[in-house]
Scaffold this motif. Structure first.
Motif, PDB file in Angstrom:
ATOM      1  N   GLU A  13       0.824  -1.209   0.000  1.00 16.12           N
ATOM      2  CA  GLU A  13       0.000   0.000   0.000  1.00 16.12           C
ATOM      3  C   GLU A  13       0.861   1.263   0.000  1.00 16.12           C
ATOM      4  O   GLU A  13       0.597   2.218  -0.748  1.00 16.12           O
ATOM      5  CB  GLU A  13      -0.935  -0.006   1.218  1.00 16.12           C
ATOM      6  CG  GLU A  13      -2.023  -1.070   1.178  1.00 16.12           C
ATOM      7  CD  GLU A  13      -1.551  -2.442   1.643  1.00 16.12           C
ATOM      8  OE1 GLU A  13      -2.374  -3.369   1.674  1.00 16.12           O
ATOM      9  OE2 GLU A  13      -0.347  -2.602   1.976  1.00 16.12           O
ATOM     10  N   ILE A  14       1.882   1.284   0.841  1.00 16.35           N
ATOM     11  CA  ILE A  14       2.744   2.461   0.926  1.00 16.35           C
ATOM     12  C   ILE A  14       3.489   2.692  -0.383  1.00 16.35           C
ATOM     13  O   ILE A  14       3.591   3.823  -0.885  1.00 16.35           O
ATOM     14  CB  ILE A  14       3.721   2.339   2.105  1.00 16.35           C
ATOM     15  CG1 ILE A  14       2.960   2.454   3.434  1.00 16.35           C
ATOM     16  CG2 ILE A  14       4.815   3.380   2.020  1.00 16.35           C
ATOM     17  CD1 ILE A  14       2.296   3.799   3.665  1.00 16.35           C
ATOM     18  N   HIS A  15       4.035   1.617  -0.969  1.00 16.05           N
ATOM     19  CA  HIS A  15       4.735   1.771  -2.243  1.00 16.05           C
ATOM     20  C   HIS A  15       3.778   2.214  -3.349  1.00 16.05           C
ATOM     21  O   HIS A  15       4.135   3.033  -4.206  1.00 16.05           O
ATOM     22  CB  HIS A  15       5.450   0.479  -2.615  1.00 16.05           C
ATOM     23  CG  HIS A  15       6.674   0.219  -1.807  1.00 16.05           C
ATOM     24  ND1 HIS A  15       7.778   1.038  -1.836  1.00 16.05           N
ATOM     25  CD2 HIS A  15       6.976  -0.758  -0.920  1.00 16.05           C
ATOM     26  CE1 HIS A  15       8.704   0.581  -1.014  1.00 16.05           C
ATOM     27  NE2 HIS A  15       8.239  -0.517  -0.448  1.00 16.05           N
ATOM     28  N   THR A  16       2.563   1.679  -3.345  1.00 16.68           N
ATOM     29  CA  THR A  16       1.579   2.090  -4.344  1.00 16.68           C
ATOM     30  C   THR A  16       1.296   3.584  -4.246  1.00 16.68           C
ATOM     31  O   THR A  16       1.272   4.304  -5.257  1.00 16.68           O
ATOM     32  CB  THR A  16       0.264   1.300  -4.151  1.00 16.68           C
ATOM     33  OG1 THR A  16       0.519  -0.097  -4.375  1.00 16.68           O
ATOM     34  CG2 THR A  16      -0.812   1.772  -5.121  1.00 16.68           C
ATOM     35  N   LEU A  17       1.109   4.072  -3.031  1.00 13.95           N
ATOM     36  CA  LEU A  17       0.782   5.475  -2.851  1.00 13.95           C
ATOM     37  C   LEU A  17       1.986   6.375  -3.111  1.00 13.95           C
ATOM     38  O   LEU A  17       1.827   7.519  -3.563  1.00 13.95           O
ATOM     39  CB  LEU A  17       0.219   5.709  -1.453  1.00 13.95           C
ATOM     40  CG  LEU A  17      -1.126   5.023  -1.177  1.00 13.95           C
ATOM     41  CD1 LEU A  17      -1.570   5.263   0.257  1.00 13.95           C
ATOM     42  CD2 LEU A  17      -2.193   5.510  -2.156  1.00 13.95           C
ATOM     43  N   ALA A  18       3.181   5.882  -2.843  1.00 22.26           N
ATOM     44  CA  ALA A  18       4.384   6.659  -3.162  1.00 22.26           C
ATOM     45  C   ALA A  18       4.516   6.827  -4.678  1.00 22.26           C
ATOM     46  O   ALA A  18       4.846   7.920  -5.169  1.00 22.26           O
ATOM     47  CB  ALA A  18       5.624   5.980  -2.591  1.00 22.26           C
TER      48      ALA A  18
ATOM     49  N   ALA B 123       4.018  10.328  -7.105  1.00 20.75           N
ATOM     50  CA  ALA B 123       4.956  10.767  -8.138  1.00 20.75           C
ATOM     51  C   ALA B 123       4.252  10.922  -9.489  1.00 20.75           C
ATOM     52  O   ALA B 123       4.610  11.802 -10.281  1.00 20.75           O
ATOM     53  CB  ALA B 123       6.101   9.762  -8.253  1.00 20.75           C
ATOM     54  N   LEU B 124       3.257  10.085  -9.754  1.00 11.96           N
ATOM     55  CA  LEU B 124       2.540  10.149 -11.032  1.00 11.96           C
ATOM     56  C   LEU B 124       1.592  11.340 -11.098  1.00 11.96           C
ATOM     57  O   LEU B 124       1.439  11.962 -12.157  1.00 11.96           O
ATOM     58  CB  LEU B 124       1.747   8.856 -11.253  1.00 11.96           C
ATOM     59  CG  LEU B 124       2.534   7.557 -11.417  1.00 11.96           C
ATOM     60  CD1 LEU B 124       1.590   6.377 -11.569  1.00 11.96           C
ATOM     61  CD2 LEU B 124       3.481   7.637 -12.612  1.00 11.96           C
ATOM     62  N   THR B 125       0.941  11.651  -9.980  1.00 14.13           N
ATOM     63  CA  THR B 125      -0.134  12.631 -10.011  1.00 14.13           C
ATOM     64  C   THR B 125       0.207  13.964  -9.358  1.00 14.13           C
ATOM     65  O   THR B 125      -0.483  14.959  -9.579  1.00 14.13           O
ATOM     66  CB  THR B 125      -1.378  12.073  -9.301  1.00 14.13           C
ATOM     67  OG1 THR B 125      -1.095  11.911  -7.895  1.00 14.13           O
ATOM     68  CG2 THR B 125      -1.786  10.733  -9.890  1.00 14.13           C
ATOM     69  N   GLY B 126       1.221  13.975  -8.512  1.00 14.88           N
ATOM     70  CA  GLY B 126       1.512  15.174  -7.746  1.00 14.88           C
ATOM     71  C   GLY B 126       0.639  15.347  -6.532  1.00 14.88           C
ATOM     72  O   GLY B 126       0.754  16.347  -5.813  1.00 14.88           O
ATOM     73  N   GLU B 127      -0.235  14.359  -6.280  1.00 18.86           N
ATOM     74  CA  GLU B 127      -1.156  14.422  -5.136  1.00 18.86           C
ATOM     75  C   GLU B 127      -0.723  13.418  -4.080  1.00 18.86           C
ATOM     76  O   GLU B 127      -0.453  12.266  -4.387  1.00 18.86           O
ATOM     77  CB  GLU B 127      -2.587  14.125  -5.578  1.00 18.86           C
ATOM     78  CG  GLU B 127      -3.168  15.123  -6.562  1.00 18.86           C
ATOM     79  CD  GLU B 127      -3.464  16.476  -5.917  1.00 18.86           C
ATOM     80  OE1 GLU B 127      -3.555  16.541  -4.685  1.00 18.86           O
ATOM     81  OE2 GLU B 127      -3.557  17.463  -6.668  1.00 18.86           O
ATOM     82  N   ASN B 128      -0.676  13.851  -2.813  1.00 15.68           N
ATOM     83  CA  ASN B 128      -0.264  12.983  -1.722  1.00 15.68           C
ATOM     84  C   ASN B 128      -1.499  12.332  -1.099  1.00 15.68           C
ATOM     85  O   ASN B 128      -2.288  12.997  -0.437  1.00 15.68           O
ATOM     86  CB  ASN B 128       0.485  13.779  -0.659  1.00 15.68           C
ATOM     87  CG  ASN B 128       0.993  12.898   0.471  1.00 15.68           C
ATOM     88  OD1 ASN B 128       0.977  11.675   0.373  1.00 15.68           O
ATOM     89  ND2 ASN B 128       1.427  13.520   1.554  1.00 15.68           N
ATOM     90  N   ALA B 129      -1.678  11.049  -1.354  1.00 18.99           N
ATOM     91  CA  ALA B 129      -2.809  10.314  -0.801  1.00 18.99           C
ATOM     92  C   ALA B 129      -2.441   9.478   0.418  1.00 18.99           C
ATOM     93  O   ALA B 129      -3.276   8.750   0.946  1.00 18.99           O
ATOM     94  CB  ALA B 129      -3.419   9.404  -1.877  1.00 18.99           C
ATOM     95  N   ILE B 130      -1.173   9.567   0.852  1.00 16.77           N
ATOM     96  CA  ILE B 130      -0.746   8.789   2.012  1.00 16.77           C
ATOM     97  C   ILE B 130      -1.341   9.362   3.297  1.00 16.77           C
ATOM     98  O   ILE B 130      -1.756   8.623   4.185  1.00 16.77           O
ATOM     99  CB  ILE B 130       0.790   8.748   2.098  1.00 16.77           C
ATOM    100  CG1 ILE B 130       1.360   7.984   0.891  1.00 16.77           C
ATOM    101  CG2 ILE B 130       1.256   8.074   3.386  1.00 16.77           C
ATOM    102  CD1 ILE B 130       2.870   7.935   0.853  1.00 16.77           C
TER     103      ILE B 130
END
Length: 393
Positions: free
Chosen positions: A376-381, A385-392
């Protein structure tokens, strides 16, 4: 089936990874492969069953130059990232616990000292650690601070010229074996790192039991109760979470390669079993569904190996972004555990026996896909990077 060039596919190296390695990389791979065959594989099933780790291999790994092998100076050979990755693959072909031992020693404990330590600290610890004569561990994870290390509760307070550490770390590989613990703690000036000699009063390590994964590995709790260390034990160049996270990125790179070793062991076990196990008058490899499983494992293994090789070459050329490391760990961790599960099915009832490596690797990989960053953490990291949005958070 032969190609027009006369080259035949090698069932054990379906993407011909061997041809893409340099002579030096093949040499160190073959050296470590022999070591694993002679020193790890003969009793690893028994060690897994009994939950023991053969600590005598530390100096042997040191003599081969694989502990901290990607670091420069202070007794470290300064080899390439790709060479280090190839070694991780071979060690994890033996067992994830063996690769974890070397990874924690070199990419976490030694890396922290090498990158953030003083010259005195480097000269004191790195040469004997490279030789396997001194063992280190990396105390970051806590009972309530896993994916979010910023929540750590371990503290270090100044008392005159000393620091006094209090707190608990858990899931610490090598903890009960270690001569030095790299402990990360909260101070009035933020998170800092400390080198704690494990003989220091107020420091205690306890083995974590009841594990059903990484059983042939030492996993520990670290307890610090009024543990007093001099200011010379503080890592002078480590400030904030960036320092331990940089060490984790090094270790995660080794996992990208290591998982391919576990996957290869499972695939080869399934291939050998399928070509010798007979049912209905012929080897089960002669049935279409079994062949499909073998093909899918071979293709997925090759893809994982090529991703590891690509990232290794890029790391050697210009370094890797943290998100690139996350891509590799996320992808190859998933691939390896799926290969292990498919191989378990090919072996049938034999797949759950420690006479074969599959169930051992499968349960080990349940830990590998979680530690040093969950899926989950790697997916959100990567998503950040892809979107510029921090979902963590």
């Amino acid at each position: 089936m032969s190609t027009s060039t006369g080259h035949e596919l090698d069932p054990r190296d379906p993407v011909d990874l061997d041809a893409s390695l340099t002579d030096e990389e093949r040499e160190i791979r073959d050296t470590v492969r022999r070591f694993v065959a002679e020193r790890v594989l003969p009793d690893i099933g028994e060690r897994y069953e009994q939950a023991t780790f053969d600590s005598s291999i530390a100096t042997e790994l040191g003599s081969m130059g694989v502990l901290g092998m990607h670091l420069d100076g202070y007794g470290c050979p300064g080899m390439s990232a790709t060479s280090y990755g190839v070694v991780c693959a071979e060690l994890e072909y033996g067992d994830s616990g063996v690769r974890s031992f070397a990874s924690v020693q070199g990419s976490l404990a030694m890396k922290a000292i090498h990158a953030f330590g003083s010259e005195d600290q480097k000269h004191q610890w790195l040469p004997p650690m490279a030789a396997g004569e001194k063992i280190g561990c990396f105390g970051l994870t806590e009972p309530d601070a896993g994916s979010n290390p910023a929540q750590m509760r371990t503290t270090a307070r100044r008392d005159g010229d000393d620091w006094v550490l209090d707190g608990t770390k858990m899931w610490i590989t090598n903890g009960c074996l270690s001569d030095v613990a790299v402990v990360w703690a909260r101070t009035d000036d933020g998170i800092r790192g400390f080198l704690v000699d494990t003989a220091t009063e107020g420091f205690e390590s306890r083995p974590m039991t009841h594990k059903l994964s990484l059983r042939a590995s030492v996993t520990s709790e670290l307890h610090l109760d009024g543990c007093r260390v001099p200011d010379s034990a503080r890592l002078p160049e480590a400030a904030g979470l960036r320092a331990p996270l940089a060490c984790l990125a090094e270790a995660r790179f080794g996992i990208i390669w290591g998982t391919t070793g576990a996957a290869r062991a499972c695939y080869e076990a399934a291939l050998d079993y399928a070509t010798t196990r007979e049912q209905f008058g012929k080897p089960i490899a002669g049935f279409q569904l079994t062949q499909r499983k073998l093909v899918e494992m071979a293709v997925d293994l090759g893809r994982a190996q090529l991703l590891a090789l690509h990232l290794g070459r890029r790391k050697d050329e210009r370094g890797l972004a943290a998100e690139e490391v996350s891509i590799g760990k996320l992808a190859n961790g998933r691939t390896a555990i799926e290969i292990a599960r498919t191989a378990r099915g090919v072996l049938g009832a034999s797949g759950i026996s420690l006479e074969y490596p599959v169930i051992r690797h499968m349960t080990n990989l349940e830990s590998v896909i979680t530690y040093e960053g969950t899926e989950e953490i790697h997916t959100l990291a990567i998503g950040r990077a892809l979107t510029g949005e921090n979902a963590i958070t």
